[in-house]
Each structure stands twice: as structure tokens, then as C-alpha cells.
Write an enzyme that holds these catalytic residues in place. Structure first.
Site, PDB file in Angstrom:
ATOM      1  N   GLN A 205       3.332  10.006   0.712  1.00  0.00           N
ATOM      2  CA  GLN A 205       4.608   9.286   0.786  1.00  0.00           C
ATOM      3  C   GLN A 205       5.483   9.520  -0.439  1.00  0.00           C
ATOM      4  O   GLN A 205       6.687   9.290  -0.390  1.00  0.00           O
ATOM      5  CB  GLN A 205       4.365   7.777   0.924  1.00  0.00           C
ATOM      6  CG  GLN A 205       3.710   7.395   2.240  1.00  0.00           C
ATOM      7  CD  GLN A 205       3.491   5.890   2.297  1.00  0.00           C
ATOM      8  OE1 GLN A 205       2.450   5.399   1.890  1.00  0.00           O
ATOM      9  NE2 GLN A 205       4.470   5.151   2.777  1.00  0.00           N
TER      10      GLN A 205
ATOM     11  N   HIS B 263      -1.980   8.111   6.678  1.00  0.00           N
ATOM     12  CA  HIS B 263      -0.967   8.910   5.953  1.00  0.00           C
ATOM     13  C   HIS B 263      -1.570  10.207   5.434  1.00  0.00           C
ATOM     14  O   HIS B 263      -0.895  11.242   5.382  1.00  0.00           O
ATOM     15  CB  HIS B 263      -0.417   8.128   4.760  1.00  0.00           C
ATOM     16  CG  HIS B 263       0.676   7.157   5.098  1.00  0.00           C
ATOM     17  ND1 HIS B 263       1.884   7.535   5.628  1.00  0.00           N
ATOM     18  CD2 HIS B 263       0.748   5.813   4.953  1.00  0.00           C
ATOM     19  CE1 HIS B 263       2.659   6.466   5.799  1.00  0.00           C
ATOM     20  NE2 HIS B 263       1.988   5.403   5.397  1.00  0.00           N
TER      21      HIS B 263
ATOM     22  N   HIS C 199      -4.350   2.190   7.691  1.00  0.00           N
ATOM     23  CA  HIS C 199      -2.951   2.642   7.719  1.00  0.00           C
ATOM     24  C   HIS C 199      -2.726   3.735   6.664  1.00  0.00           C
ATOM     25  O   HIS C 199      -2.130   4.775   6.944  1.00  0.00           O
ATOM     26  CB  HIS C 199      -2.040   1.427   7.470  1.00  0.00           C
ATOM     27  CG  HIS C 199      -0.588   1.727   7.300  1.00  0.00           C
ATOM     28  ND1 HIS C 199       0.386   1.188   8.117  1.00  0.00           N
ATOM     29  CD2 HIS C 199       0.084   2.501   6.394  1.00  0.00           C
ATOM     30  CE1 HIS C 199       1.579   1.629   7.718  1.00  0.00           C
ATOM     31  NE2 HIS C 199       1.423   2.414   6.668  1.00  0.00           N
ATOM     32  N   GLU C 200      -3.240   3.496   5.456  1.00  0.00           N
ATOM     33  CA  GLU C 200      -3.018   4.465   4.365  1.00  0.00           C
ATOM     34  C   GLU C 200      -3.817   5.755   4.589  1.00  0.00           C
ATOM     35  O   GLU C 200      -3.335   6.849   4.278  1.00  0.00           O
ATOM     36  CB  GLU C 200      -3.369   3.848   3.006  1.00  0.00           C
ATOM     37  CG  GLU C 200      -2.610   2.574   2.635  1.00  0.00           C
ATOM     38  CD  GLU C 200      -1.103   2.666   2.769  1.00  0.00           C
ATOM     39  OE1 GLU C 200      -0.549   3.776   2.691  1.00  0.00           O
ATOM     40  OE2 GLU C 200      -0.478   1.604   2.970  1.00  0.00           O
TER      41      GLU C 200
ATOM     42  N   CYS D 133       5.901  -0.166   6.865  1.00  0.00           N
ATOM     43  CA  CYS D 133       5.558   0.995   6.025  1.00  0.00           C
ATOM     44  C   CYS D 133       6.743   1.305   5.126  1.00  0.00           C
ATOM     45  O   CYS D 133       7.882   1.296   5.593  1.00  0.00           O
ATOM     46  CB  CYS D 133       5.255   2.186   6.926  1.00  0.00           C
ATOM     47  SG  CYS D 133       4.835   3.690   6.026  1.00  0.00           S
ATOM     48  N   LEU D 134       6.473   1.574   3.860  1.00  0.00           N
ATOM     49  CA  LEU D 134       7.572   1.883   2.927  1.00  0.00           C
ATOM     50  C   LEU D 134       8.310   3.157   3.334  1.00  0.00           C
ATOM     51  O   LEU D 134       9.458   3.356   2.932  1.00  0.00           O
ATOM     52  CB  LEU D 134       7.029   2.017   1.498  1.00  0.00           C
ATOM     53  CG  LEU D 134       6.528   0.708   0.859  1.00  0.00           C
ATOM     54  CD1 LEU D 134       5.839   0.985  -0.472  1.00  0.00           C
ATOM     55  CD2 LEU D 134       7.663  -0.290   0.682  1.00  0.00           C
TER      56      LEU D 134
ATOM     57  N   GLY E 289       0.821  -1.202   0.000  1.00  0.00           N
ATOM     58  CA  GLY E 289       0.000   0.000   0.000  1.00  0.00           C
ATOM     59  C   GLY E 289       0.853   1.248   0.000  1.00  0.00           C
ATOM     60  O   GLY E 289       2.011   1.233   0.440  1.00  0.00           O
TER      61      GLY E 289
HETATM   62 NI    NI Z   1       2.691   3.432   5.353  1.00  0.00          NI
END
Ligand code: NI
Length: 167
Positions: free
Chosen positions: A51, A137, A133-134, A91-92, A46
Site C-alpha cells: 500500500q 494485500h 485483510h492485510e 481500507c486506507l 492496519g
Molecule cells: Ni487494506
């Protein structure tokens, strides 16, 4: 399509609150396609637009093993949530860090798709956690914010060190 550069914690740009998308136009569709390419390349499950340094309310998710089941959410809103689950998240933007986060187990999300049409989706388990989670962000919130202050300090030190080494 292009792979976009992912910002890493503690970059302050990850803390901006994303703006609603007014219209799903070519620019937004290019962003969506680039974000999809970026998660498949990473690889990740995701990604939210902040991000990749775009402060707009756009999310892409693909939790399938075959990487051919992309979910696109523009201006997502959680309209119902039920239950509780605790899953290990990563998380990326916080590479190499994984920890447990407790979130709703089942949600209904309303959003626009890549075609600009509004839809509702019922999700549970990993997909529900990933959507939450997204969406965090988009509010400038990261999963590490749910951890203890001591753990957050450790994560910050570790990532700052990685970034110095990577320069
Ligand atoms: Ni993330």
C-alpha cells in the site's frame, strides 16, 4: 521516521504479489517504523507494505484505542483457521468505502517480528480479520474483491472521481 504516501484503488501497483523479506535489516526496520507512523497519522488500524509501494511481505496492525499496541508481521503465514465471522471493513487504499466481508473467526499466524525472531500468535475477532485483510494485500488482493461486481464498479467510479477532483 516518515509518513509514506498510500496508493489508492484502482492503482495497479496494489495488485503486485509481494516478495518475502530475506533479512530483517535496517531498511526493513525503517519501513516498519514509517508504516507505523503512517497508520497513526491516517488514522488506520492496519497497513501492508504494497500500500506504500513496497512489494515486500511486511504488515503493521494496531487495533487498540490507545494506539500503543503495534503488531508487526514480516513474512506472515496463517497456519490454522477456524470458524466464520462477518465484519464491516474499510481500507486506507479504498478511502470512504466500507462493506461486510466474511473471514475466519480465529487464526494462528506465524511471522517474524521487528527483531527478526519468529513468533506465533493466536488471534480472533477484529484482530484476526485485520490480519487476513492485510495478508490479502501481500497477494495483491483488496477487500472490495469480495464484493459483488456491481458494487465493485460503483466503488471504482467513486474513487476515480475523487482522484480527478483531487488533482
Ligand atoms: Ni487494506
Amino acid at each position: 521516521m516518515a509518513i509514506r504516501k498510500i496508493l489508492h484503488y484502482p492503482d495497479s501497483r496494489l495488485r503486485r504479489i509481494a516478495e518475502p523479506v530475506e533479512r530483517v535489516n535496517d531498511e526493513i526496520r525503517t519501513l516498519i517504523d514509517d508504516m507505523a507512523e503512517t497508520i497513526y497519522d491516517a488514522p488506520g488500524i492496519g497497513l501492508a507494505a504494497p500500500q506504500v509501494d513496497v512489494a515486500q511481505r511486511v504488515i503493521v496492525i494496531d487495533i487498540s484505542e490507545t494506539k500503543n499496541d503495534l503488531h508487526v508481521f514480516v513474512n506472515p503465514e496463517i497456519i490454522t483457521h477456524e470458524g466464520e465471522q462477518t465484519l464491516e471493513e474499510g481500507c486506507l487504499s479504498v478511502p470512504g468505502i466500507y462493506d461486510n466481508v466474511t473471514r475466519a473467526e480465529r487464526i494462528t499466524v506465524r511471522a517474524k517480528g521487528r527483531d527478526g525472531k519468529t513468533f506465533e500468535l493466536h488471534a480472533s475477532g477484529l484482530l484476526a480479520a485485520c490480519i487476513q485483510h492485510e495478508i490479502d494485500h501481500l497477494e495483491g488482493k483488496l477487500f472490495v474483491d469480495y464484493l459483488s461486481r456491481l458494487k465493485q464498479q460503483r466503488v471504482r467510479k467513486k474513487l476515480e472521481k475523487q482522484q480527478r477532483l483531487a488533482m
